[in-house]
Design an enzyme around this catalytic site. Structure first.
Site, PDB file in Angstrom:
ATOM      1  N   GLU A  75      -0.459   4.877  -0.489  1.00 24.52           N
ATOM      2  CA  GLU A  75      -1.251   6.089  -0.706  1.00 24.52           C
ATOM      3  C   GLU A  75      -0.383   7.329  -0.549  1.00 24.52           C
ATOM      4  O   GLU A  75       0.444   7.405   0.367  1.00 24.52           O
ATOM      5  CB  GLU A  75      -2.403   6.152   0.297  1.00 24.52           C
ATOM      6  CG  GLU A  75      -3.506   5.161  -0.028  1.00 24.52           C
ATOM      7  CD  GLU A  75      -4.501   5.020   1.106  1.00 24.52           C
ATOM      8  OE1 GLU A  75      -4.056   4.901   2.261  1.00 24.52           O
ATOM      9  OE2 GLU A  75      -5.706   5.034   0.824  1.00 24.52           O
ATOM     10  N   TYR A  93       0.844  -1.196   0.000  1.00 25.71           N
ATOM     11  CA  TYR A  93       0.000   0.000   0.000  1.00 25.71           C
ATOM     12  C   TYR A  93       0.873   1.237   0.000  1.00 25.71           C
ATOM     13  O   TYR A  93       1.815   1.327   0.781  1.00 25.71           O
ATOM     14  CB  TYR A  93      -0.921   0.029   1.229  1.00 25.71           C
ATOM     15  CG  TYR A  93      -2.364  -0.047   0.808  1.00 25.71           C
ATOM     16  CD1 TYR A  93      -2.972   1.028   0.182  1.00 25.71           C
ATOM     17  CD2 TYR A  93      -3.101  -1.214   0.985  1.00 25.71           C
ATOM     18  CE1 TYR A  93      -4.280   0.944  -0.258  1.00 25.71           C
ATOM     19  CE2 TYR A  93      -4.407  -1.302   0.541  1.00 25.71           C
ATOM     20  CZ  TYR A  93      -5.001  -0.220  -0.077  1.00 25.71           C
ATOM     21  OH  TYR A  93      -6.291  -0.303  -0.527  1.00 25.71           O
ATOM     22  N   ASP A 125      -6.284  13.446 -25.276  1.00 30.62           N
ATOM     23  CA  ASP A 125      -6.357  12.054 -24.819  1.00 30.62           C
ATOM     24  C   ASP A 125      -5.727  11.193 -25.906  1.00 30.62           C
ATOM     25  O   ASP A 125      -6.332  10.937 -26.946  1.00 30.62           O
ATOM     26  CB  ASP A 125      -7.823  11.689 -24.590  1.00 30.62           C
ATOM     27  CG  ASP A 125      -8.004  10.226 -24.181  1.00 30.62           C
ATOM     28  OD1 ASP A 125      -7.030   9.457 -24.244  1.00 30.62           O
ATOM     29  OD2 ASP A 125      -9.136   9.868 -23.805  1.00 30.62           O
ATOM     30  N   THR A 184      -3.752   5.814 -21.869  1.00 31.94           N
ATOM     31  CA  THR A 184      -3.610   4.495 -21.283  1.00 31.94           C
ATOM     32  C   THR A 184      -2.170   4.080 -21.525  1.00 31.94           C
ATOM     33  O   THR A 184      -1.480   4.665 -22.367  1.00 31.94           O
ATOM     34  CB  THR A 184      -4.530   3.458 -21.964  1.00 31.94           C
ATOM     35  OG1 THR A 184      -4.205   3.439 -23.361  1.00 31.94           O
ATOM     36  CG2 THR A 184      -5.996   3.824 -21.815  1.00 31.94           C
ATOM     37  N   LYS A 218      -2.226   0.327 -24.825  1.00 29.90           N
ATOM     38  CA  LYS A 218      -2.658   0.185 -26.223  1.00 29.90           C
ATOM     39  C   LYS A 218      -1.409   0.176 -27.115  1.00 29.90           C
ATOM     40  O   LYS A 218      -0.583  -0.697 -26.933  1.00 29.90           O
ATOM     41  CB  LYS A 218      -3.683   1.265 -26.555  1.00 29.90           C
ATOM     42  CG  LYS A 218      -4.955   1.085 -25.686  1.00 29.90           C
ATOM     43  CD  LYS A 218      -6.059   2.087 -25.994  1.00 29.90           C
ATOM     44  CE  LYS A 218      -7.225   1.890 -25.025  1.00 29.90           C
ATOM     45  NZ  LYS A 218      -8.289   2.896 -25.215  1.00 29.90           N
ATOM     46  N   ARG A 263      -1.895  -2.763 -18.349  1.00 26.92           N
ATOM     47  CA  ARG A 263      -3.132  -1.992 -18.311  1.00 26.92           C
ATOM     48  C   ARG A 263      -2.947  -0.889 -17.274  1.00 26.92           C
ATOM     49  O   ARG A 263      -2.574  -1.169 -16.135  1.00 26.92           O
ATOM     50  CB  ARG A 263      -4.327  -2.862 -17.913  1.00 26.92           C
ATOM     51  CG  ARG A 263      -4.467  -4.134 -18.712  1.00 26.92           C
ATOM     52  CD  ARG A 263      -5.867  -4.706 -18.602  1.00 26.92           C
ATOM     53  NE  ARG A 263      -6.772  -3.895 -19.385  1.00 26.92           N
ATOM     54  CZ  ARG A 263      -6.874  -3.986 -20.714  1.00 26.92           C
ATOM     55  NH1 ARG A 263      -6.162  -4.846 -21.393  1.00 26.92           N
ATOM     56  NH2 ARG A 263      -7.702  -3.195 -21.364  1.00 26.92           N
TER      57      ARG A 263
HETATM   58  C1  LIG Z   1      -9.277   3.304 -24.373  1.00 28.82           C
HETATM   59  C2  LIG Z   1      -9.556   4.726 -24.209  1.00 28.82           C
HETATM   60  C3  LIG Z   1      -9.776   5.292 -22.945  1.00 28.82           C
HETATM   61  C4  LIG Z   1     -10.061   4.503 -21.694  1.00 28.82           C
HETATM   62  O1  LIG Z   1      -9.189   3.590 -21.285  1.00 28.82           O
HETATM   63  P1  LIG Z   1      -9.584   2.409 -20.279  1.00 28.82           P
HETATM   64  O2  LIG Z   1      -8.248   1.988 -19.831  1.00 28.82           O
HETATM   65  O3  LIG Z   1     -10.340   1.413 -21.074  1.00 28.82           O
HETATM   66  O4  LIG Z   1     -10.397   3.002 -19.180  1.00 28.82           O
HETATM   67  C5  LIG Z   1      -9.873   6.673 -22.850  1.00 28.82           C
HETATM   68  N1  LIG Z   1      -9.803   7.440 -23.937  1.00 28.82           N
HETATM   69  C6  LIG Z   1      -9.636   6.933 -25.174  1.00 28.82           C
HETATM   70  C7  LIG Z   1      -9.565   7.864 -26.351  1.00 28.82           C
HETATM   71  C8  LIG Z   1      -9.523   5.565 -25.357  1.00 28.82           C
HETATM   72  O5  LIG Z   1      -9.412   5.058 -26.589  1.00 28.82           O
END
Ligand SMILES: *Cc1c(COP(=O)(O)O)cnc(C)c1O
Length: 414
Positions: free
Chosen positions: A57, A55, A201, A227, A230, A236
């Site tokens: 925090e 932990y 994003d 993220t 990807k 993740r």
């Molecule tokens: C995949 C994605 C997210 C969210 O990611 P998670 O890890 O699935 O919560 C946010 N914004 C965009 C543009 C995405 O493609």
């Protein structure tokens, strides 16, 4: 294959069998889901490491519990690497995933009910960009820009008109299903004109940005979320980067406002992913992702398919099946039977409903990680075409599956 799960096997053969089956599936099929990838063995080992027991925090040097010598070291290492990799002033690696990262940005930059402006889900935006079924559309006054009908590209005239009208706290750009480059500078100009912050994003394209094959949102974006799993190919997880003056607000939003203890096993694995992304081989990988998507686009056009925007400049393609007169769902299901895994997806101005959309979304990150190149992309597209022509012919689909499976044996997974 699964030689490192001996404890799982000994304790719980039921879970062991399921994991092994999933591992075999990932090996034997062509994975084209644009948000997926294969993380390295190193990333997966770190994800399963002893940091899962701790932990922590708070932030490095400012924790609530004792015993933080090594959590501090790993978090500092991960954030320093993120800053170096993306060229930003501040990084927060604690968000559990991409959606929590975006939630933290709303919390940091706006009050409940404030106006925000994001890309609509049907145009390729994400749920968290203000769509009504998400917290972002429910608790904020969310407005949406979309695409130009002709070019199917972002309609910047509309972005500007809405920005002037709505006066959003921030404009959020970036997408989950948009096959073209994002013009961050154009967004920044509009945001600046109306006194809004710009949030980029880059969840889908972070690996392309890190690999230098997509323009960077820095220095024009105020906040960048992503993220880590990807195209970036880490565990993740989520990551927020921002200008120095927003660092405190972002950090407070992640903890203590929205989250408790960070997942340090995930942080350790992200540190490894950033290290991997700084190697020369990662640039080669990123360039090959784009080359593979381009090769696929050429092959699709040659086979007579229609692509949204007519092609791609990143890792993904949207195939519009309207000319074939079929929906994306039955095609995605037939493709799965044939060993090719992707998802049905809305196309711009889709006339079918969201549960029966007209398109298929395809991404090349995972197959590129396996070492597949332009020649394999051609084979995949010809299987795609054969599948579309044989939707209900199970024998034909099984024949394709055998061919797919055979090709997959030549390409290692990490
Ligand atoms: C995949 C994605 C997210 C969210 O990611 P998670 O890890 O699935 O919560 C946010 N914004 C965009 C543009 C995405 O493609």
């Amino acid at each position: 294959m699964t030689d490192n799960l001996q404890a799982v096997k000994a304790v719980d053969s039921e879970v062991y069998d399921i994991i092994c089956a999933e591992e075999a599936r990932q090996h034997d099929v062509v994975r084209l889901i644009a948000s997926e990838n294969y993380a390295s063995r190193a990333v997966m080992e770190a994800t399963g490491s002893v940091f899962t027991n701790k932990y922590s925090e708070g932030y490095p040097g400012r924790r609530y519990y004792q015993g933080q010598e090594f959590t501090d070291r790993i978090e500092v290492l991960a954030t320093d690497r993120a800053k170096a990799l993306f060229g930003c002033e501040h990084a927060n690696i604690q968000p559990y995933s991409g959606s929590p990262a975006n939630l933290a940005v709303y919390y940091a930059l706006a009050e409940l009910g404030d106006p925000v402006l994001g890309m609509g889900l049907p145009s390729g935006g994400h749920l968290t960009h203000g769509w009504k079924v998400s917290f972002s559309g429910r608790f904020y006054d969310a407005h949406h820009y979309g695409l130009d009908r002709e070019s199917e590209r972002i309609d910047f005239a509309q972005v500007q008109r809405l920005a002037r009208e709505v006066k959003p706290r921030f404009i959020i750009c970036g997408a989950s299903a948009y096959p073209r480059l994002i013009d961050f500078e154009r967004f920044a100009e509009i945001a600046q004109e109306v006194g809004a912050k710009l949030v980029a994003d880059i969840a889908h394209i972070a690996g392309l940005v890190a690999g230098g094959v997509h323009p960077s949102p820095f220095p024009v974006a105020d906040v960048v979320t992503t993220t880590t799993h990807k195209t970036l190919r880490g565990p993740r997880g989520g990551l927020i980067m921002c200008k120095k003056e927003l660092a405190k607000d972002i950090d407070r939003a992640v903890f203590p406002a929205l989250q408790g203890g960070p997942h340090m096993n995930q942080v350790a694995a992200a540190a490894i992913a950033f290290h991997e992304a700084m190697q020369p081989a990662f640039k080669t990988y990123a360039a090959q992702i784009v080359a593979n998507a381009g090769a696929m686009a050429d092959a699709f056009l040659e086979q007579g398919f229609r692509l949204v925007t007519g092609g791609t400049e990143n890792h993904l393609l949207l195939v519009d099946l309207t000319p074939q007169g079929i929906g994306g769902k039955p095609v995605a299901q037939a493709l799965e039977r044939a060993g090719i895994v992707c998802n049905s997806n809305s196309i711009p101005f889709d006339t079918r409903g969201p549960f029966d959309p007209s398109g298929i979304r395809i991404g090349t990150a995972a197959v590129t990680t396996r070492g597949m190149k332009e020649a394999e992309m051609g084979r995949i597209v010809s299987w795609f075409a054969r599948t579309v022509a044989a939707l209900d012919d199970e024998a034909a689909l099984d024949t394709i599956r055998a061919e797919v499976n055979e090709m997959c044996q030549d390409f290692l997974v990490p």
